[in-house]
Design an enzyme around this catalytic site. Structure first.
Site, PDB file in Angstrom:
ATOM      1  N   CYS A  79     -17.388   0.499  -9.256  1.00  0.00           N
ATOM      2  CA  CYS A  79     -16.435   0.787  -8.185  1.00  0.00           C
ATOM      3  C   CYS A  79     -15.421  -0.351  -8.182  1.00  0.00           C
ATOM      4  O   CYS A  79     -15.792  -1.516  -8.030  1.00  0.00           O
ATOM      5  CB  CYS A  79     -17.152   0.862  -6.840  1.00  0.00           C
ATOM      6  SG  CYS A  79     -16.000   0.786  -5.443  1.00  0.00           S
ATOM      7  N   CYS A  82     -15.666  -2.794  -5.129  1.00  0.00           N
ATOM      8  CA  CYS A  82     -16.818  -3.673  -4.915  1.00  0.00           C
ATOM      9  C   CYS A  82     -16.460  -5.079  -5.403  1.00  0.00           C
ATOM     10  O   CYS A  82     -15.560  -5.248  -6.213  1.00  0.00           O
ATOM     11  CB  CYS A  82     -18.030  -3.134  -5.697  1.00  0.00           C
ATOM     12  SG  CYS A  82     -18.924  -1.821  -4.830  1.00  0.00           S
ATOM     13  N   HIS A 144     -20.685  -1.074  -0.511  1.00  0.00           N
ATOM     14  CA  HIS A 144     -20.144   0.177  -1.058  1.00  0.00           C
ATOM     15  C   HIS A 144     -20.519   1.402  -0.222  1.00  0.00           C
ATOM     16  O   HIS A 144     -19.729   2.337  -0.078  1.00  0.00           O
ATOM     17  CB  HIS A 144     -20.637   0.358  -2.496  1.00  0.00           C
ATOM     18  CG  HIS A 144     -20.105   1.586  -3.153  1.00  0.00           C
ATOM     19  ND1 HIS A 144     -18.854   1.632  -3.724  1.00  0.00           N
ATOM     20  CD2 HIS A 144     -20.631   2.829  -3.318  1.00  0.00           C
ATOM     21  CE1 HIS A 144     -18.634   2.840  -4.227  1.00  0.00           C
ATOM     22  NE2 HIS A 144     -19.703   3.582  -3.991  1.00  0.00           N
ATOM     23  N   HIS A 195     -15.968   3.935  -1.427  1.00  0.00           N
ATOM     24  CA  HIS A 195     -16.045   2.600  -0.809  1.00  0.00           C
ATOM     25  C   HIS A 195     -15.128   2.554   0.420  1.00  0.00           C
ATOM     26  O   HIS A 195     -13.975   2.953   0.335  1.00  0.00           O
ATOM     27  CB  HIS A 195     -15.607   1.557  -1.847  1.00  0.00           C
ATOM     28  CG  HIS A 195     -15.962   0.161  -1.471  1.00  0.00           C
ATOM     29  ND1 HIS A 195     -16.863  -0.614  -2.187  1.00  0.00           N
ATOM     30  CD2 HIS A 195     -15.560  -0.613  -0.430  1.00  0.00           C
ATOM     31  CE1 HIS A 195     -16.973  -1.796  -1.605  1.00  0.00           C
ATOM     32  NE2 HIS A 195     -16.188  -1.820  -0.536  1.00  0.00           N
ATOM     33  N   HIS A 197     -12.418   1.953   2.672  1.00  0.00           N
ATOM     34  CA  HIS A 197     -11.133   1.273   2.488  1.00  0.00           C
ATOM     35  C   HIS A 197     -10.011   2.110   3.072  1.00  0.00           C
ATOM     36  O   HIS A 197     -10.183   3.288   3.364  1.00  0.00           O
ATOM     37  CB  HIS A 197     -10.868   1.027   1.002  1.00  0.00           C
ATOM     38  CG  HIS A 197     -10.464   2.260   0.237  1.00  0.00           C
ATOM     39  ND1 HIS A 197     -11.351   3.279  -0.072  1.00  0.00           N
ATOM     40  CD2 HIS A 197      -9.268   2.648  -0.261  1.00  0.00           C
ATOM     41  CE1 HIS A 197     -10.718   4.231  -0.725  1.00  0.00           C
ATOM     42  NE2 HIS A 197      -9.442   3.881  -0.860  1.00  0.00           N
ATOM     43  N   GLN A 199      -5.340   2.188   3.234  1.00  0.00           N
ATOM     44  CA  GLN A 199      -4.124   1.830   2.520  1.00  0.00           C
ATOM     45  C   GLN A 199      -3.061   1.411   3.526  1.00  0.00           C
ATOM     46  O   GLN A 199      -3.138   1.771   4.700  1.00  0.00           O
ATOM     47  CB  GLN A 199      -3.612   3.016   1.711  1.00  0.00           C
ATOM     48  CG  GLN A 199      -4.633   3.529   0.711  1.00  0.00           C
ATOM     49  CD  GLN A 199      -4.042   4.571  -0.222  1.00  0.00           C
ATOM     50  OE1 GLN A 199      -3.044   4.316  -0.891  1.00  0.00           O
ATOM     51  NE2 GLN A 199      -4.653   5.738  -0.246  1.00  0.00           N
TER      52      GLN A 199
END
EC number: 2.7.7.12
Lengths: 370, 370
Positions: A79, A82, A144, A195, A197, A199
């Site tokens: 990933c 990670c 993760h 994972h 996250h 933007q």
């Protein structure tokens, strides 16, 4: 060389250069200093895209054809979000992190060279521009598995501090006019990296929805002398029936005319223009309500809900007193096996049809036992 | 009792009442007369929905909570759009048909009682209205398999005549302000009935995209004295690189600032406001180009492409000289295993990012061997 800066709430930021010249920023709460070097080979940066005017709607469309070759599905054992472990070199060179923000490897929008201005909009003969702006990736945890809702309140506070920092810094760039931090979650909205996250898109123009909100708010101010969002919030507080959660500084509600089966707006009770304007008290009260809302959302059907969670803010250089910060969460999931699709009416006409009353979805969200 | 009417191109329309009072219209090319009675038990009509104003964008959202109980997946042996065979009683009482149009059983928009007007838009205190309008279903063939692209040219001509007829009639209703015939195809856009069919939405207000297009076209007219769409078309004809197909009366092109991986606009070379204004020569030349375009679209990857195909028209009661008829086909399919998702930037900000250059997709469409 790491460049260190003290932020609020005890958060320290360490900036480091990545192998290809991009920047990675570590946000830490324990006074960590970061120095791990990116061991990957140098890689050429992709080119900058094009801005083309859709003349029928007078809206910019970003042509990012250079992104086509980007990696979508990395091998499962690797990933890219990670932390780096041994020889598996990821986007994050250190072996652990709290929150990191790095420049997107295949950005739709990039920092332009020299002075930059969008071309004049003059109908079909409008020149193409370069797709100026910034795209950053923000990782919520080095774990993760899990999701936003599984973060500790303390971690959400660090995350909020990172968002605030990015808005502050990006607002200084003369070519940036609007900043939208958002999180897409779930394969139903096209997410290929699970994972946790988000933007951050920083645009060199006002996105069409912001432009419209601004025009509507300006007209309302001209006609009533009041800020539209403040009156919307007042009505939601008065009506009560669509409120999902509330604390001393924030309220979460399903808006009166929600467009999605599940849609929640989270707004500070004392309005501010953007994340950078939040007071320390408001910032400290956000983790609690944000985690409650996300847990209620997943609790409705007992499944991981697909959602898009976006910070709506006032633009960087105009309308600062007209638009207000709020966090909008929308889900196309209307039942465990059913999605709402944006088809002919919504997609081609912009006319939304909702099958679920906002009062009903608000009730379902409130009824979740946490 | 059937009510018969002669249309153009040798098409005859037979109107019949369905058991629950709705109307079904058969469009036939062989002078058929239709009289089959709907044998199903009477069924109560669902109520009318609500129009709520989204005050932040000043746009109506239709609340159609009464539709929630509607049937989504009928048993496989009973497609409600197939003609009635023996004891399997469908929406179409006759045992065969060419093209039929019937009122939607669970309409988002319904004919209002008495005089109707949308409430004044006055921000958060705007009254709710009733969701006035009409929703109709249009079946392209009684053959359950297949698709628009498999129709004969002669059948497409009957279908076009049915669309024209619906636009003519719906335009007479005083509460209708905009008409959008569209087809959603593919599970990727939420279609649960694979029988080839489309829908006709007749709105009692201007959908937001139409409102925006109208404002942009009006400004362009004020500034240049010209119709925006005509100049857009002239540019596409001059540039040539994005043209996909052309005959004596129509041109199909990928627009300069396309928003979807595959997007095709099909427009008459001599502009008209809406379907009702097409000349017989234009109408007769449509089957050829529409079938070519749809075959090219499926040919790119050799699979059934998901798409939304929508007729954009001038509104019924304003801007008749400002907006032009065109047929817009958009597909979110960007590769056999890949879709474009409208996530944070597109959905929350209205800022479209395209990974494929329009010149490239136009080339792919042209290269398909038919």
């Amino acid at each position: 060389m790491s460049e260190q800066k003290k932020l609020s709430a005890g958060v320290i930021r360490n900036n480091l250069a990545m192998a290809d010249g991009r920047t990675i920023r570590y946000y830490d709460s324990q006074g960590q200093s970061r120095s791990a070097q990116d061991q990957r080979p140098k890689e050429e940066q992709p080119g900058i895209g094009e801005l083309r005017l859709d003349p029928l709607l007078n809206e910019w469309v970003v042509m990012a054809a250079h992104r086509q070759g980007r990696i979508f599905l990395p091998p499962k054992e690797l990933c890219p979000l990670c932390p780096t472990k041994g020889e598996l070199l990821t986007e994050v060179p250190d072996t652990n992190y709290e929150v990191v923000v790095f420049d997107n490897r295949s950005p739709s929008l990039r920092k332009p060279e020299g002075d930059w201005a969008a071309p004049d909009m003059v109908g079909p003969e409008t020149d193409a521009g370069t797709a100026a702006g910034k795209c950053e990736v923000i990782c919520f945890t080095d774990n993760h598995g899990g999701s936003f809702k599984d973060l500790t309140p303390q971690r959400v506070r660090v995350l909020l501090e990172a968002w605030i920092d990015r808005v502050r810094e990006l607002s200084q760039e003369p070519y940036i006019h609007h900043i939208a931090p958002f999180e897409n979650r779930g394969e139903e909205v096209g997410v290929t990296l699970s994972h946790p996250h988000g933007q951050i898109y920083a645009y060199s123009y006002l996105p069409s929805r912001v432009q419209k909100m601004l025009a509507v708010a300006r007209k309302y101010m001209d006609e009533t002398g009041k800020v539209l969002f403040d009156d919307v919030l007042a009505r939601e507080l008065k009506d009560q029936v669509r409120i999902v959660a509330k604390n001393a500084h924030w309220v979460a509600f399903v808006p009166y005319a929600a467009r999605y089966p599940f849609e929640i707006h989270v707004a500070p009770l004392n309005p501010v223009a953007d994340l950078a304007e939040l007071t320390p008290e408001q910032a400290d009260a956000f983790p609690e309500i944000s985690l409650e809302v996300m847990r209620r959302l997943d609790g409705v059907f007992g499944i991981d809900m697909a959602y898009i969670a976006t910070w709506h803010q006032a633009p960087v250089r105009e309308g600062r007193d007209l638009l207000r910060l709020h966090w909008q969460i929308t889900s196309v999931r209307r039942a465990p096996g059913k999605l709402k699709y944006l088809a002919g009416s919504e997609s081609a006409m912009g006319a939304f049809i909702m099958d679920l009353k906002p009062e009903q979805s608000a009730g379902q969200l409130r009824d979740v036992e946490l």
